[in-house]
Design an enzyme around this catalytic site. Structure first.
Site, short mmCIF file in Angstrom:
data_model
loop_
_atom_site.label_atom_id
_atom_site.label_comp_id
_atom_site.label_asym_id
_atom_site.label_seq_id
_atom_site.Cartn_x
_atom_site.Cartn_y
_atom_site.Cartn_z
N CYS A 69 -6.94 -81.84 20.71
CA CYS A 69 -8.35 -81.96 21.09
C CYS A 69 -8.72 -81.19 22.35
O CYS A 69 -9.56 -80.28 22.30
CB CYS A 69 -8.71 -83.44 21.28
SG CYS A 69 -8.62 -84.40 19.76
N GLU A 94 -15.52 -89.07 16.74
CA GLU A 94 -14.44 -90.03 16.98
C GLU A 94 -13.95 -89.90 18.42
O GLU A 94 -14.02 -88.84 19.04
CB GLU A 94 -13.29 -89.81 16.00
CG GLU A 94 -12.72 -88.39 15.95
CD GLU A 94 -11.69 -88.12 17.03
OE1 GLU A 94 -11.14 -89.10 17.58
OE2 GLU A 94 -11.44 -86.94 17.31
N GLY A 130 -2.35 -80.87 26.67
CA GLY A 130 -2.16 -80.19 25.39
C GLY A 130 -2.76 -81.04 24.30
O GLY A 130 -3.68 -81.83 24.53
#
Length: 436
Positions: A263, A151, A260
């Site tokens: 991911c 994704e 941050g």
């Protein structure tokens, strides 16, 4: 198509709802009964603009359902997506694949007719091989193809990203799997979204490489910002000047307190570990991680300098706690090391975030949470803008100044103009905008 989505976290829930909106029949499965119960009541466990309405409309239409029963969902599915968490493994930084492996074993036990098992979780190179091996060992007679379909969703814009993607990456060499996945994504053909077919390992590496490259752009412009401050240059003009070069591009060139979220930090760490495992060290990515980690606490020293180098007994108001706007995600948010560093330097911290305070309380239990931005400014010696929520872009500066103990603002997102703040009577510090 009949789809089983294993995992109702951020990726699973958004993907499942969007697939249902395409017209497919989707069952989202999770082991967390409280989460499934909440979804069955129409309560969305994450904040994502538009997701509540999308889920509600597809549940009403009968295309989207939620269940604790993986077996029934898998037995009737044409495609099973694995969308479980892959957090950093405690102690070594590798991706924790225990949830992926557990899902594969449970899926294997319930496969009936030909099924495509698709890994949507972000996983290291070779994970698809592991999933295929686990399924074949658990169910040697399974008629299955294992594919990778990473994704590329931005929190806060995930539904648009899913329905209007830059690309759809599919890793498989199996023609039957390609047919099924092409049918799943067929509604996007009208948007001319390119489907890129690759080998499975290539698809897995594309995801990690993409996130590492974007993290590198952020870290690069942050280091340029430090140089700009010391030389009297303006990093925003620098970013525009280099971003107009179409070989570079303007996105992810916004100086700030560091990246941050769910991911970039974990994926860059996992990519570094993969490089080490294959004796192909990724020195640039290693440096990105080091610079980014150091930067977050360094922002506290910037606040201290704005108050004369001493925070002992001072009150600092923090505007924005989530790692970015339009999400309640606090995972590895820059606000966490910033606030803990401010406290280490002796400051008392009060904070406000439009949607993230409930999540923030788990990470930062010992600060004061305020009802709005003006309450956060009340009695503060300095006000720090950490997350660039739209609500913070047009504050009543006269009211803010009137409520503060000292008119000091440290803008870590550069959402105000220095001349505007000077005119309003503030001592104003931003990122990468020199004074000469």
């Amino acid at each position: 198509m009949r789809i089983a989505m294993i995992g109702t976290g951020y990726v699973g829930l958004v993907s499942g709802a969007c697939f249902a909106d395409f017209g497919h029949s989707v069952i989202c499965v999770d082991k967390d009964s409280s989460k499934i119960d909440a979804l069955l009541r129409g309560e969305i466990p994450i904040f994502e603009p538009g997701l509540d309405a999308l889920v509600a409309s597809n549940v009403k239409s009968g295309r989207l359902g939620f269940s604790l029963d993986l077996s029934e969902a898998v037995k009737t599915a044409d495609a099973v997506f694995i969308a479980v968490g892959t957090p950093s493994r405690r102690g070594d930084g590798h991706a924790d694949l225990s949830y992926v492996h557990a899902a594969a074993r449970e899926i294997a036990a319930n496969l009936r007719d030909f099924t495509v098992v698709i890994t949507k979780s972000t996983v290291p190179v070779g994970t698809g091989d592991d999933v295929e091996r686990i399924i074949k060992e658990a169910n040697p007679d399974a008629d299955v193809a294992v594919a990778s379909n990473p994704e590329f969703l931005r929190e806060g814009a995930a539904i648009r990203d899913f329905k209007h993607p830059d690309r759809i990456v599919v890793g498989t060499d199996d023609e039957r799997a390609r047919t099924v996945i092409s049918e799943i994504y067929r509604p996007l053909y009208l948007n001319q979204a390119p489907i890129m077919y690759t080998g499975r390992r290539t698809a897995e590496l594309i995801k990690y490489a993409a996130n590492a490259f974007l993290a590198t752009k952020i870290t690069f412009i942050n280091e340029i910002a430090d140089l700009a401050e010391r030389t009297g240059a303006d990093v925003q003009d620098v970013a525009r000047g280099i971003g107009l070069d179409n070989r570079i591009g303007a996105k992810f060139l916004h100086a700030g307190p560091g990246f941050g979220g769910s991911c970039f930090p974990k994926d860059t760490r996992a990519l570094v570990k993969t490089g080490q495992d294959y004796d192909a060290p990724l020195r640039i990515v290693e440096a990105v991680l080091t610079v980014n980690d150091n930067r977050k606490r360094a922002m506290a020293r910037k606040v201290s300098a704005a108050l004369g180098g001493n925070l002992r007994g001072k009150t600092v108001g923090v505007l924005g706690l989530t790692f970015k706007p339009n999400t309640d995600d606090m995972r590895e948010a820059p606000s966490i090391p910033l606030i803990t560093a401010l406290q280490d330097l002796g400051a008392t911290v009060q904070a406000y975030d439009p949607v993230g305070m409930e999540q923030a309380r788990h990470e930062l239990p010992d600060i004061t949470y305020c009802d709005d931005a003006y309450a956060c400014a009340t009695g503060a010696d300095a006000l720090v803008i950490v997350t660039e929520w739209e609500q913070f872009r047009a504050l009543d500066l006269a009211q803010v100044k009137q409520k503060m103990k000292q008119p000091v603002i440290v803008d870590l997102r550069n959402i105000y103009r220095p001349e505007e703040m000077e005119k309003a009577g503030f001592t104003y510090e931003s990122v990468g905008r020199g004074k000469s």
